[in-house]
Structures are given as C-alpha cells and as structure tokens.
Design an enzyme around this catalytic site. Structure first.
Site, mmCIF file in Angstrom:
data_model
loop_
_atom_site.group_PDB
_atom_site.id
_atom_site.type_symbol
_atom_site.label_atom_id
_atom_site.label_comp_id
_atom_site.label_asym_id
_atom_site.label_seq_id
_atom_site.Cartn_x
_atom_site.Cartn_y
_atom_site.Cartn_z
ATOM 1 N N HIS A 29 0.794 -1.219 0.000
ATOM 2 C CA HIS A 29 0.000 0.000 0.000
ATOM 3 C C HIS A 29 0.836 1.283 0.000
ATOM 4 O O HIS A 29 1.927 1.313 0.540
ATOM 5 C CB HIS A 29 -0.893 0.045 1.251
ATOM 6 N N LYS A 73 6.335 6.128 7.582
ATOM 7 C CA LYS A 73 5.861 5.220 8.624
ATOM 8 C C LYS A 73 7.023 4.705 9.456
ATOM 9 O O LYS A 73 8.074 4.372 8.917
ATOM 10 C CB LYS A 73 5.146 4.011 7.998
ATOM 11 N N TYR A 120 2.169 0.955 13.823
ATOM 12 C CA TYR A 120 2.938 1.927 13.049
ATOM 13 C C TYR A 120 2.429 3.337 13.250
ATOM 14 O O TYR A 120 1.251 3.581 13.401
ATOM 15 C CB TYR A 120 3.012 1.552 11.564
ATOM 16 N N ASP A 132 -6.271 -6.046 -1.927
ATOM 17 C CA ASP A 132 -4.882 -6.408 -2.209
ATOM 18 C C ASP A 132 -4.777 -7.375 -3.387
ATOM 19 O O ASP A 132 -3.817 -7.337 -4.148
ATOM 20 C CB ASP A 132 -4.227 -7.000 -0.961
#
Length: 187
Positions: free
Chosen positions: A67, A76, A136, A175
């Site tokens: 992603h 991140k 995250y 996905d």
C-alpha cells in the site's frame, strides 16, 4: 549509525532504516522506549512529526500490502509487538537510485526491531507467526481516496516472500486487485 539508545542499520534502499532501540532487561522482564523524538532525530538526522498511530492484528500467512497513498503521502515507523512478520517496502520514487527495488526485513516482538519507511514507498508485510500485532506511526493522516496498491506478486518487482511451498497468502479483495508495476502511478 548509532547513539546510546538506538542502533541504526542502513538497508539496500539508503533512507529505509532498521532501528533497534536499547532494551533493558533482568529476571523480571524488560523495558524499552519504543519512540523518543529527540533520540530518533539525533540517530537518524530526521525531524519527523507523527500524527497517527495504527495497530493491526493478523493470522499466519496473512499478507497486507503493498500500500501507499498518492496524496497525503505517509512516512511510517513500523514495529511488531506480538509475533513476527516479514516487512517489505518498494521504492516508487523515480528520482531515487533505488527506484523499483525492494527491501524485506523480519520484525518481531523478540528482536524489537523497527523500520523507518519514508514517503514514496509501497509498504506491506507477511505474518510469519501464528498471529502478529503490528503497530505503526504515520506522518500524515490516512486518506482512503488516494490509496493505491501494488500487486504483492508483481513479477517485475519480484518480492521474494518467505512462503512455504504450496502455501498462498491470505489477502483481501483490495490487495488481490493490486496494480502491476507498469500500471502503477509513481512519485
């Protein structure tokens, strides 16, 4: 690179960093600062403002990714607090010397490793343990309208996922519909 509290390891994508915080342990257990803005800035040279924390739980062989967001692009800082994952990034920045390359690192609750994923990279992970909890921090807010997904098994990128023979990853419909490298928007 390192300071007294953080060990920093360069990867094949130079600004993707593996970070190992110092862990203090004894017979009672252990303690570690999972994030300290001053230590992070001193060790990495980055002055980052995080605005959102995310936490996911997944079962073994779940693959989440690859992603990224075209707008509200996120950096991140990722880590695992239970179990283990194979964490992967792909460089989508056309001006980067590592454009089109991928890096994979095992992150686990046992090794306490974290990975800094700068903006402009696709990110995903495969759960290696029975279950895993993945945390995250992000530098921008989630913007679902600009989310894009690179196909996890794109042959041009060629990510070598550590799946046992005959095992396919558990992925969701979004996905599974990931774009090929050639169709993917780049930075």
């Amino acid at each position: 690179m390192s300071n007294t509290k953080l060990k920093i390891e360069q990867t094949a994508i130079p600004d993707v960093l593996v970070i190992e915080p110092k862990v203090f342990g004894d017979e009672r257990g252990w303690f570690s600062e999972s994030f300290n803005a001053i230590d992070f800035a001193q060790a990495t040279g980055l002055d980052i403002q995080f605005v959102q924390d995310n936490h996911s739980f997944s079962r073994q062989w779940t693959l989440r990714g690859m992603h990224f967001q075209q707008e509200h692009v996120q950096g991140k800082l990722v880590r695992v607090v239970a179990g283990s994952v194979f964490d992967v990034v792909v460089d989508l920045r056309q001006a980067s010397p590592s454009f089109g390359k991928w890096v994979g690192v095992e992150l686990s609750a046992q090794n306490h490793r974290q990975m800094w994923v700068p903006p402009g990279l696709a990110h995903g992970f495969l759960v290696l343990s029975e279950t895993a909890e993945f945390l995250y921090k992000t530098t921008d807010y989630y913007h679902p309208q600009s989310e894009v997904c690179l196909a996890w098994n794109d042959p041009t990128v060629g990510i070598q996922w550590p799946l046992p023979p005959g095992v396919l990853p558990n992925i969701n419909a979004k996905d599974a519909a990931g774009l090929s490298w050639d169709a993917l928007p780049k930075f």
